[in-house]
Design an enzyme around this catalytic site. Structure first.
Site, PDB file in Angstrom:
ATOM      1  N   CYS A 113       7.876  -8.664   8.638  1.00  0.00           N
ATOM      2  CA  CYS A 113       6.329  -7.630   8.206  1.00  0.00           C
ATOM      3  C   CYS A 113       7.061  -6.176   7.727  1.00  0.00           C
ATOM      4  CB  CYS A 113       4.953  -7.267   8.823  1.00  0.00           C
ATOM      5  SG  CYS A 113       4.588  -8.600   8.874  1.00  0.00           S
ATOM      6  N   HIS A 251       2.344  -0.763   6.751  1.00  0.00           N
ATOM      7  CA  HIS A 251       2.497  -2.548   7.238  1.00  0.00           C
ATOM      8  C   HIS A 251       0.223  -2.289   7.242  1.00  0.00           C
ATOM      9  CE1 HIS A 251       2.480  -6.177   7.384  1.00  0.00           C
ATOM     10  NE2 HIS A 251       2.233  -6.655   8.579  1.00  0.00           N
ATOM     11  N   ASN A 281      -3.352  -8.675   4.611  1.00  0.00           N
ATOM     12  CA  ASN A 281      -1.709  -8.625   5.242  1.00  0.00           C
ATOM     13  C   ASN A 281      -1.217  -9.256   4.385  1.00  0.00           C
ATOM     14  OD1 ASN A 281       0.850  -8.629   6.599  1.00  0.00           O
ATOM     15  ND2 ASN A 281      -0.212  -8.849   8.445  1.00  0.00           N
TER      16      ASN A 281
END
Length: 324
Positions: A113, A251, A281
């Protein structure tokens, strides 16, 4: 100063909207539980036959339009992903072909990520050597590696891609980049099977080792303990005070966790930008998607300082400071 600038941004998400109730159908939780734990309300999942490279190419085209250039102007394409089309070749090779960027070198970066920030650092090195423009894309299709019965993961993730066109002249200046890896914690987030250590064989499939796994409590503890300190260190080393930051683009891991982290960062003038309520996400795509949406909405003004903060598997943490 890194010497590179962001000339354009773009994003692309699949058409299919997946509600919390649909995502959690086999996980034993409902919409209220997901919202309370994560602040996520829906996400997008790729259609059958739609791969990471398809989303990446669509986001890349949007970024090229934003920058006012064509694929012929690219000297390199870097795709940040932990869900490649195949173990090899690199997903970036497929993207290069889809875009018709015949003169561009193409390779992948996997920092999970945090991948987009790591890819920015890699792009700077290539541009200093080759010149031209770079297309840096964060793209992931996590829906293909989720265990539908695992409530810790299946409700968190969506699919998507975000892109930036970079150049040595003009654009929003990338003032500084910093990257960290804490390899001793690499087991906190992983897909156990599919590599040279554990091939995907019948025993692996029977054990469910092809699925994404995460120690959610340990990951949250890592983020809440390490991210504020590392962020403050990065700003100090960049010669920037907390009050100088106008925008925070993290993020998009978990909205509840990000609220706690943002409060700890004590950035008094900063607006935190979130897209996770609609997209979940999206892995390496989450920072560039969020940056592209904020830019398109007119949220940024000339001279604004934007702090990008990535964190995830590895455990990897990456920061970039952008002057709009």
């Amino acid at each position: 100063m890194t010497g590179i600038g962001i000339l354009g941004t773009g994003a692309h998400v699949p058409d299919r909207v997946v509600s919390n109730d649909e995502a959690a159908a086999e996980a034993g939780v409902d919409d209220a539980w997901v919202v309370r734990k994560t602040a996520i309300r829906e996400r997008r999942w790729a259609a059958p036959g739609q791969a990471t490279s398809d989303l990446a190419a669509a986001a890349g085209r949007a970024a090229l339009r934003s920058a006012g250039i064509t694929a012929a102007d690219l000297s390199v394409i870097i795709v940040a992903t932990s869900t490649p089309d195949r173990p090899q070749p690199p997903t970036a090779a497929y993207v290069q072909h889809l875009l018709g960027a015949v003169d561009a070198a193409a390779f992948d970066v996997n920092a999970v990520c945090s991948g987009e920030v790591f890819a920015l650092a890699a792009a700077e090195g290539v541009l200093r050597r080759r010149g031209g423009c770079a297309l840096v894309i964060g793209a992931d299709v996590y829906s293909r590696i989720l265990n539908p019965a695992d409530r810790r993961t299946v409700v968190l993730f969506g699919d998507g891609a975000g892109a930036m066109v970079l150049g040595l002249k003009g654009g929003a200046r990338v003032r500084d980049i910093s990257a960290h890896t804490f390899g001793e914690l690499s087991s906190l987030i992983e897909v156990p099977a599919g590599g040279s250590r554990q091939p995907v064989d019948r025993a692996a499939l029977d054990a469910g080792l092809q699925f994404f796994t995460m120690d959610g409590r340990a990951v949250r503890a890592f983020v809440e303990d390490r991210l504020p300190l590392l962020t403050k260190q990065f700003l100090h080393e960049s010669g920037v005070g907390p009050g100088d930051v106008a925008h925070f683009v993290p993020h998009q891991a978990n909205g509840v966790m990000l609220d706690a982290v943002f409060a700890e960062l004590a950035l008094p003038r900063a607006t935190m930008h979130l897209t996770l309520t609609r997209y979940g996400n999206t892995g390496a795509a989450s920072i560039p998607i969020t940056l592209a949406e904020a830019a398109r909405s007119g949220a940024f003004r000339p001279g604004d300082l934007i702090l990008l903060a990535g964190f995830g598997g590895g455990m990897a943490v990456g920061f970039a400071l952008v002057e709009w």
